[in-house]
Design an enzyme around this catalytic site. Sequence first.
Site, PDB file in Angstrom:
ATOM      1  N   TRP A 102     -33.534 -49.755  13.746  1.00  0.00           N
ATOM      2  CA  TRP A 102     -32.422 -48.922  13.270  1.00  0.00           C
ATOM      3  C   TRP A 102     -32.759 -48.248  11.960  1.00  0.00           C
ATOM      4  O   TRP A 102     -32.334 -47.119  11.713  1.00  0.00           O
ATOM      5  CB  TRP A 102     -31.128 -49.740  13.192  1.00  0.00           C
ATOM      6  CG  TRP A 102     -30.676 -50.163  14.553  1.00  0.00           C
ATOM      7  CD1 TRP A 102     -30.655 -51.438  15.048  1.00  0.00           C
ATOM      8  CD2 TRP A 102     -30.227 -49.321  15.623  1.00  0.00           C
ATOM      9  NE1 TRP A 102     -30.205 -51.435  16.349  1.00  0.00           N
ATOM     10  CE2 TRP A 102     -29.945 -50.162  16.727  1.00  0.00           C
ATOM     11  CE3 TRP A 102     -30.039 -47.944  15.753  1.00  0.00           C
ATOM     12  CZ2 TRP A 102     -29.480 -49.654  17.949  1.00  0.00           C
ATOM     13  CZ3 TRP A 102     -29.576 -47.445  16.975  1.00  0.00           C
ATOM     14  CH2 TRP A 102     -29.300 -48.299  18.049  1.00  0.00           C
ATOM     15  N   ASP A 173     -26.756 -49.538   5.738  1.00  0.00           N
ATOM     16  CA  ASP A 173     -26.229 -49.596   7.101  1.00  0.00           C
ATOM     17  C   ASP A 173     -25.899 -51.063   7.350  1.00  0.00           C
ATOM     18  O   ASP A 173     -26.786 -51.888   7.515  1.00  0.00           O
ATOM     19  CB  ASP A 173     -27.304 -49.095   8.085  1.00  0.00           C
ATOM     20  CG  ASP A 173     -26.899 -49.326   9.542  1.00  0.00           C
ATOM     21  OD1 ASP A 173     -25.770 -49.806   9.787  1.00  0.00           O
ATOM     22  OD2 ASP A 173     -27.724 -49.024  10.431  1.00  0.00           O
ATOM     23  N   LYS A 197     -19.411 -54.474  16.271  1.00  0.00           N
ATOM     24  CA  LYS A 197     -19.932 -55.840  16.210  1.00  0.00           C
ATOM     25  C   LYS A 197     -18.875 -56.763  15.608  1.00  0.00           C
ATOM     26  O   LYS A 197     -18.303 -57.586  16.305  1.00  0.00           O
ATOM     27  CB  LYS A 197     -21.245 -55.911  15.425  1.00  0.00           C
ATOM     28  CG  LYS A 197     -22.419 -55.288  16.206  1.00  0.00           C
ATOM     29  CD  LYS A 197     -22.854 -54.036  15.559  1.00  0.00           C
ATOM     30  CE  LYS A 197     -23.967 -53.242  16.191  1.00  0.00           C
ATOM     31  NZ  LYS A 197     -24.643 -53.575  17.364  1.00  0.00           N
TER      32      LYS A 197
HETATM   33  N1  PMP Z   1     -27.408 -49.549  12.994  1.00  0.00           N
HETATM   34  C1  PMP Z   1     -27.465 -50.820  13.427  1.00  0.00           C
HETATM   35  C2  PMP Z   1     -27.931 -51.888  12.484  1.00  0.00           C
HETATM   36  C3  PMP Z   1     -27.100 -51.125  14.735  1.00  0.00           C
HETATM   37  O1  PMP Z   1     -27.165 -52.386  15.176  1.00  0.00           O
HETATM   38  C4  PMP Z   1     -26.672 -50.081  15.608  1.00  0.00           C
HETATM   39  C5  PMP Z   1     -26.214 -50.337  17.024  1.00  0.00           C
HETATM   40  N2  PMP Z   1     -26.636 -51.452  17.627  1.00  0.00           N
HETATM   41  C6  PMP Z   1     -26.650 -48.778  15.116  1.00  0.00           C
HETATM   42  C7  PMP Z   1     -27.006 -48.547  13.802  1.00  0.00           C
HETATM   43  C8  PMP Z   1     -26.223 -47.621  15.982  1.00  0.00           C
HETATM   44  O2  PMP Z   1     -24.859 -47.672  16.145  1.00  0.00           O
HETATM   45  P1  PMP Z   1     -24.082 -46.646  17.089  1.00  0.00           P
HETATM   46  O3  PMP Z   1     -24.490 -46.947  18.482  1.00  0.00           O
HETATM   47  O4  PMP Z   1     -22.642 -46.963  16.791  1.00  0.00           O
HETATM   48  O5  PMP Z   1     -24.438 -45.276  16.686  1.00  0.00           O
END
Ligand code: PMP
Length: 362
Positions: A102, A173, A197
């Site tokens: 991520w 994030d 989450k």
């Molecule tokens: N950052 C992290 C740490 C994540 O775990 C996730 C999704 N698993 C995301 C960003 C992306 O999130 P989204 O699908 O809501 O765009």
Amino acid sequence: MARVHNFNPGPAALPLAALERARDELIDFRGSGMSIIAHSHRGKEYEAVHDEAIALIRELLSVSDDYHVLFLQGGASTQFAMVPMNLLPAGKSADYVITGGWSEKALEEAKIVGTVRVAATTAVGGKYTRIPKQSELELDPNAAYVHITSNNTLFGTEWFDFPDTGKVPLVADMSSDFMWRKFDVNRFGLVYAGAQKNVGPSGIAVVLARKDLVEGGRKDIPKVFRYKTHADNRSLYNTPPTFSIYLVRNVLSWLKDQGGLDAMEKANREKGRLLYGTIDENADFFRAPVEKESRSLMNVVFRLPTEALEEKFVAEAKKQKLVGLKGHRSVGGIRVSTYNAVSLESVQVLTTFMREFAKANG
Ligand code: PMP
């Protein structure tokens, strides 16, 4: 209905009380004769829910008046783009600390917008098993901001002490570990978290943003992508995802009823102790690839002796109503996600199963 023990990584388990409340209010919201989904976002019924959700975040995290609390659409991925669009002006550079898939994605988006530097990475052969130490960070004192991913959902690593970035704003994030415990919001310039989450359904992000950064944000971007637009309009600039925000309200009010973030932290630490304890006690069978001090309390990742045994583990667990255990496709193995709504009892059922499985197959 027999509910399962849900260890999904996100969308993930939500508190039953929050869902039951939504069920009870779905058709007729507080005697208004219509669903909350059908209420105008400018009406007093919805606005009360919206303001309560924001107030709960402020209260639970002791967010000061120096910060805006925003609900923005497009999940965390949209924040990968909005952060640099707003906070990375021409002529400046931003530092990214890379600790997993991520953070890589956040970096890729920022590269499209402006100049970025990698201040540290813990990648070894495409895998990540730890959080870097402060001494490993090569920080640019003139950076526009430093970006970290506080919990790495895929690899199961987590920052427990946030880095010192001096005068440079720290951006995090926190999608997969937002509100598992209290943290000092004042250490951050901006925090964002996809809701799916710990706090609600997918599709929205909670953003805590320091007011001076929002005011000083770039104006040469479309209005709808400016934090200032949403801050000036209390996240009601355009039609917000009202039902999602309503559900976040239900989850946060459940969280408060449980005793708030101190109670969450206690429960989450106990779940982690149980899971890692079971792994370590059966170290001839289970193997945790993550270094001990970086072990996430939200996503517990481990391997079995063979991939065939991992498949068998997932299949047999499912028969006992233990679901969502398969590791991310880029990492493999087993991943147990234990967000706030996953009870200690569910983790106890799982650890009993793990011990029995190790004994029968070891
Ligand atoms: N950052 C992290 C740490 C994540 O775990 C996730 C999704 N698993 C995301 C960003 C992306 O999130 P989204 O699908 O809501 O765009």
